[in-house]
Design an enzyme around this catalytic site. Sequence first.
Site, PDB file in Angstrom:
ATOM      1  N   GLU A 162      -4.638  -2.426  14.133  1.00  0.00           N
ATOM      2  CA  GLU A 162      -4.853  -1.975  13.507  1.00  0.00           C
ATOM      3  C   GLU A 162      -6.365  -0.792  14.240  1.00  0.00           C
ATOM      4  O   GLU A 162      -7.250  -1.575  15.038  1.00  0.00           O
ATOM      5  CB  GLU A 162      -5.683  -1.843  11.901  1.00  0.00           C
ATOM      6  CG  GLU A 162      -4.760  -2.469  10.765  1.00  0.00           C
ATOM      7  CD  GLU A 162      -4.803  -3.457   9.698  1.00  0.00           C
ATOM      8  OE1 GLU A 162      -6.233  -2.793   9.084  1.00  0.00           O
ATOM      9  OE2 GLU A 162      -4.321  -3.852   9.708  1.00  0.00           O
ATOM     10  N   TRP A 222      -4.816   2.724  12.045  1.00  0.00           N
ATOM     11  CA  TRP A 222      -4.463   2.637  10.657  1.00  0.00           C
ATOM     12  C   TRP A 222      -5.041   4.320   9.772  1.00  0.00           C
ATOM     13  O   TRP A 222      -6.458   4.247  10.134  1.00  0.00           O
ATOM     14  CB  TRP A 222      -5.527   1.116   9.927  1.00  0.00           C
ATOM     15  CG  TRP A 222      -4.694   1.692   8.842  1.00  0.00           C
ATOM     16  CD1 TRP A 222      -5.479   2.045   7.457  1.00  0.00           C
ATOM     17  CD2 TRP A 222      -4.075   0.234   7.633  1.00  0.00           C
ATOM     18  NE1 TRP A 222      -5.031   1.695   6.334  1.00  0.00           N
ATOM     19  CE2 TRP A 222      -4.080   0.587   6.435  1.00  0.00           C
ATOM     20  CE3 TRP A 222      -3.052   0.278   9.012  1.00  0.00           C
ATOM     21  CZ2 TRP A 222      -3.665   0.417   5.244  1.00  0.00           C
ATOM     22  CZ3 TRP A 222      -2.213  -0.433   7.084  1.00  0.00           C
ATOM     23  CH2 TRP A 222      -2.290  -0.770   6.017  1.00  0.00           C
ATOM     24  N   HIS A 248       1.562  -9.925   4.408  1.00  0.00           N
ATOM     25  CA  HIS A 248      -0.003  -8.517   4.076  1.00  0.00           C
ATOM     26  C   HIS A 248      -0.247  -8.467   2.701  1.00  0.00           C
ATOM     27  O   HIS A 248      -0.309  -7.765   2.185  1.00  0.00           O
ATOM     28  CB  HIS A 248       0.372  -6.993   4.891  1.00  0.00           C
ATOM     29  CG  HIS A 248      -0.784  -6.299   4.828  1.00  0.00           C
ATOM     30  ND1 HIS A 248      -1.296  -5.724   6.011  1.00  0.00           N
ATOM     31  CD2 HIS A 248      -1.649  -5.920   4.335  1.00  0.00           C
ATOM     32  CE1 HIS A 248      -1.918  -4.711   6.750  1.00  0.00           C
ATOM     33  NE2 HIS A 248      -2.523  -4.849   5.181  1.00  0.00           N
ATOM     34  N   TYR A 251     -12.610  -2.297  12.874  1.00  0.00           N
ATOM     35  CA  TYR A 251     -13.561  -1.195  12.121  1.00  0.00           C
ATOM     36  C   TYR A 251     -14.744  -0.462  12.402  1.00  0.00           C
ATOM     37  O   TYR A 251     -14.739   0.414  12.974  1.00  0.00           O
ATOM     38  CB  TYR A 251     -12.609  -1.249  10.750  1.00  0.00           C
ATOM     39  CG  TYR A 251     -11.135  -0.923  10.286  1.00  0.00           C
ATOM     40  CD1 TYR A 251     -11.803   0.188   9.884  1.00  0.00           C
ATOM     41  CD2 TYR A 251     -10.637  -1.811  10.142  1.00  0.00           C
ATOM     42  CE1 TYR A 251      -9.851   0.696   9.757  1.00  0.00           C
ATOM     43  CE2 TYR A 251      -9.836  -1.895  10.284  1.00  0.00           C
ATOM     44  CZ  TYR A 251      -8.796  -0.827   9.490  1.00  0.00           C
ATOM     45  OH  TYR A 251      -7.094  -0.923   9.205  1.00  0.00           O
ATOM     46  N   ASN A 284      -2.004 -10.717   8.071  1.00  0.00           N
ATOM     47  CA  ASN A 284      -2.788 -10.018   8.291  1.00  0.00           C
ATOM     48  C   ASN A 284      -4.345 -10.411   8.063  1.00  0.00           C
ATOM     49  O   ASN A 284      -4.481 -10.554   7.265  1.00  0.00           O
ATOM     50  CB  ASN A 284      -2.730  -8.410   7.892  1.00  0.00           C
ATOM     51  CG  ASN A 284      -3.502  -7.550   7.585  1.00  0.00           C
ATOM     52  OD1 ASN A 284      -3.554  -6.791   9.300  1.00  0.00           O
ATOM     53  ND2 ASN A 284      -4.257  -7.177   6.491  1.00  0.00           N
ATOM     54  N   GLU A 285      -5.469 -10.090   8.543  1.00  0.00           N
ATOM     55  CA  GLU A 285      -6.371 -10.713   8.172  1.00  0.00           C
ATOM     56  C   GLU A 285      -6.662 -11.601   7.299  1.00  0.00           C
ATOM     57  O   GLU A 285      -7.163 -11.721   6.370  1.00  0.00           O
ATOM     58  CB  GLU A 285      -6.437  -9.382   7.835  1.00  0.00           C
ATOM     59  CG  GLU A 285      -6.907  -7.825   8.337  1.00  0.00           C
ATOM     60  CD  GLU A 285      -7.834  -6.631   7.811  1.00  0.00           C
ATOM     61  OE1 GLU A 285      -8.026  -7.224   7.049  1.00  0.00           O
ATOM     62  OE2 GLU A 285      -8.052  -5.912   9.064  1.00  0.00           O
ATOM     63  N   GLN A 310       0.925  -1.218   0.007  1.00  0.00           N
ATOM     64  CA  GLN A 310       0.320  -0.179  -0.539  1.00  0.00           C
ATOM     65  C   GLN A 310       1.419   0.959  -0.177  1.00  0.00           C
ATOM     66  O   GLN A 310       0.459   2.250  -0.078  1.00  0.00           O
ATOM     67  CB  GLN A 310      -1.148  -0.223   1.129  1.00  0.00           C
ATOM     68  CG  GLN A 310      -1.942  -1.437   0.844  1.00  0.00           C
ATOM     69  CD  GLN A 310      -2.511  -1.312   2.331  1.00  0.00           C
ATOM     70  OE1 GLN A 310      -3.073  -1.773   3.614  1.00  0.00           O
ATOM     71  NE2 GLN A 310      -3.791  -0.236   2.299  1.00  0.00           N
ATOM     72  N   GLU A 347      -5.455   2.537  -1.222  1.00  0.00           N
ATOM     73  CA  GLU A 347      -6.536   1.258   0.137  1.00  0.00           C
ATOM     74  C   GLU A 347      -7.087   0.127  -1.214  1.00  0.00           C
ATOM     75  O   GLU A 347      -8.555   0.568  -1.605  1.00  0.00           O
ATOM     76  CB  GLU A 347      -8.361   2.070  -0.044  1.00  0.00           C
ATOM     77  CG  GLU A 347      -8.094   1.618   1.082  1.00  0.00           C
ATOM     78  CD  GLU A 347      -8.150   0.808   1.629  1.00  0.00           C
ATOM     79  OE1 GLU A 347      -7.258   1.207   2.457  1.00  0.00           O
ATOM     80  OE2 GLU A 347      -8.828  -0.470   2.168  1.00  0.00           O
ATOM     81  N   TRP A 348      -6.541  -1.001  -2.078  1.00  0.00           N
ATOM     82  CA  TRP A 348      -6.738  -1.984  -2.672  1.00  0.00           C
ATOM     83  C   TRP A 348      -7.987  -1.630  -3.689  1.00  0.00           C
ATOM     84  O   TRP A 348      -7.239  -0.900  -4.648  1.00  0.00           O
ATOM     85  CB  TRP A 348      -7.211  -2.820  -1.143  1.00  0.00           C
ATOM     86  CG  TRP A 348      -6.358  -3.242   0.051  1.00  0.00           C
ATOM     87  CD1 TRP A 348      -6.642  -3.092   0.849  1.00  0.00           C
ATOM     88  CD2 TRP A 348      -4.941  -3.407  -0.371  1.00  0.00           C
ATOM     89  NE1 TRP A 348      -5.518  -3.574   1.947  1.00  0.00           N
ATOM     90  CE2 TRP A 348      -4.677  -3.803   1.033  1.00  0.00           C
ATOM     91  CE3 TRP A 348      -4.459  -4.617  -1.121  1.00  0.00           C
ATOM     92  CZ2 TRP A 348      -3.158  -4.223   1.275  1.00  0.00           C
ATOM     93  CZ3 TRP A 348      -3.090  -4.951  -1.203  1.00  0.00           C
ATOM     94  CH2 TRP A 348      -1.955  -4.464   0.319  1.00  0.00           C
TER      95      TRP A 348
HETATM   96  C1  GBH Z   1      -7.915  -4.067   7.214  1.00  0.00           C
HETATM   97  O1  GBH Z   1      -8.567  -3.781   5.973  1.00  0.00           O
HETATM   98  C2  GBH Z   1      -6.702  -4.010   5.860  1.00  0.00           C
HETATM   99  O2  GBH Z   1      -5.724  -4.718   7.188  1.00  0.00           O
HETATM  100  C3  GBH Z   1      -6.169  -2.786   5.408  1.00  0.00           C
HETATM  101  O3  GBH Z   1      -4.735  -3.495   4.503  1.00  0.00           O
HETATM  102  C4  GBH Z   1      -6.815  -2.076   4.855  1.00  0.00           C
HETATM  103  O4  GBH Z   1      -5.807  -0.873   3.761  1.00  0.00           O
HETATM  104  C5  GBH Z   1      -7.483  -1.074   6.178  1.00  0.00           C
HETATM  105  O5  GBH Z   1      -8.655  -2.164   6.654  1.00  0.00           O
HETATM  106  C6  GBH Z   1      -8.703  -0.515   5.274  1.00  0.00           C
HETATM  107  O6  GBH Z   1      -9.084  -0.566   4.566  1.00  0.00           O
HETATM  108  O7  GBH Z   1     -19.109  -2.074   5.769  1.00  0.00           O
HETATM  109  O8  GBH Z   1     -19.428  -1.351   7.961  1.00  0.00           O
HETATM  110  O9  GBH Z   1     -19.528  -3.607   7.312  1.00  0.00           O
HETATM  111  C7  GBH Z   1     -10.085  -4.234   6.794  1.00  0.00           C
HETATM  112  C8  GBH Z   1     -11.155  -5.003   6.381  1.00  0.00           C
HETATM  113  C9  GBH Z   1     -13.043  -5.163   6.168  1.00  0.00           C
HETATM  114  C10 GBH Z   1     -13.146  -3.982   7.588  1.00  0.00           C
HETATM  115  C11 GBH Z   1     -14.117  -4.299   5.870  1.00  0.00           C
HETATM  116  C12 GBH Z   1     -13.917  -2.939   7.391  1.00  0.00           C
HETATM  117  C13 GBH Z   1     -16.242  -3.510   6.776  1.00  0.00           C
HETATM  118  C14 GBH Z   1     -17.575  -2.412   7.470  1.00  0.00           C
HETATM  119  N1  GBH Z   1     -12.475  -4.334   6.226  1.00  0.00           N
HETATM  120  N2  GBH Z   1     -15.469  -3.988   6.628  1.00  0.00           N
HETATM  121  S1  GBH Z   1     -18.772  -2.869   6.811  1.00  0.00           S
END
Ligand code: GBH
Length: 451
Positions: free
Chosen positions: A356, A396, A115, A286, A159-160, A23, A403-404
């Site tokens: 994160e 984070w 990652h 998150y 990671n995840e 990233q 952002e992917w």
């Molecule tokens: C992480 O993934 C990654 O590790 C990182 O690389 C990335 O940049 C960062 O987070 C930000 O995206 O729609 O409200 O249900 C996060 C994985 C998947 C977490 C989607 C939140 C949806 C929230 N995410 N998920 S919601």
Amino acid sequence: MATNPIPQFPSDFLWGVSTSAHQIEGAADEREPSVWDAFSAESGRIKDGSTAAVACDHFHRYREDVALLADLGVGAYRFSIAWPRVNSPGGLDFYDRLVDELAAAGIRPVPTLFHWDLPLSLQEAGGWLNRDTAERFAEYVATVVERLGDRVHKWITINEPAEHTLLGHALGTHAPGKQMLFDALPAAHHQLLGHGLAVRALRAAGITDIGIANSHGPTWPASEEQADMEAAGFYDLLLNRLFAEPLLLGQYPDGLGELMPGGSGAVEADLKIISEPVDWYGINYYAPTRVGAPQGTEIEFGGVTMPAELPFSVREIEGRPVTDFGWPVVPEGLTELLTTFADRYGDRLPPIVITENGCSYEGIDDQERITYLDGHIRALHKAMEAGVDVRGYFVWSLLDNFEWAEGYARRFGLVHVNFDDPADPATLGRTPKASYGWLRDVLRGQSRNDG
Ligand code: GBH
């Protein structure tokens, strides 16, 4: 904006920020290709049509970025090591320099060993659907720790794996772009196996501070009706229990082991490796997810399309502010997640680190990010007051970055990066946002024991 001071955390609490290699690094021509290079080159995969070939050019600007970390006052920096770079001649030299630069600034390096940027050559051999990738991962980990283990003491294996399975292998919105739905489960198993083998490789090198970074969040049923409760329970199984329980309890929950490759005998043996004790358990948080019974239609949610045939449907959490990404802002979800984990796993749960937590918003005067972080740090403190053993918190992210699937459209950074105009000499220039100054003040307000 927040006015009350953030409560005091223990003096040895570890404050940090996180990034990942693909990233931010760029310098794609100075390493082997990864699955993300190939995926981003396919049209329509990345929303703004971008790639991470240059990204933040951190590979060449890491000194400036370490200076930003030092000025911010964090005790630790979580970054990731790109396996495709380590595979290339001299690839470890970069991490060697980075680690030395961090040491000179008094910042503890916390590398993640995987990652999501798998070497493309390994994908061509089946990637995480192939058990062999777990073995290759452990060999790579041994090479990395041999070079850096004298100066790096705290490590994260992967990671995840949940998101890499769901988005990369089940839904196909992330690399390697597989849309296998439940046939993707072997990718989860092999990542977990890779984690366990990596723990063994790190232990063999004398490392005593090892964790993983798992994506977790509370799952809220859409209603109290049985069908919604069951669907929410199933989502909780996939996001939380499927990844926590093999690690912490040495077993797959609710018969999921039978769906894993090799049948239950082989899985039993693998679970011994997967449950190799870790020193701490990393959680990326998150937002919670509201889940109900399937609605028989495709659902667009948080940037992801979920097919109709899934046995659940993700619903909106109403009455909450949302970030630019559309994710709801629910700080108390973090307290709930942590207390739930402590209740569920009791003595089997090692100390936790939040590896994160953050949000995407536009702009340099990012008051919403301050509100988000303020709320979540307080929610974390509340969980600790309730008895949950949490040892660190990482935001984070340090920088706006790739952002992917969203490309550069989502900005998670405490520091703004100018991606706008490639002809402008200020391109890729770093500008600390309001949230950066806010976090620096928060860290100054914490009593510190840097020993
Ligand atoms: C992480 O993934 C990654 O590790 C990182 O690389 C990335 O940049 C960062 O987070 C930000 O995206 O729609 O409200 O249900 C996060 C994985 C998947 C977490 C989607 C939140 C949806 C929230 N995410 N998920 S919601």
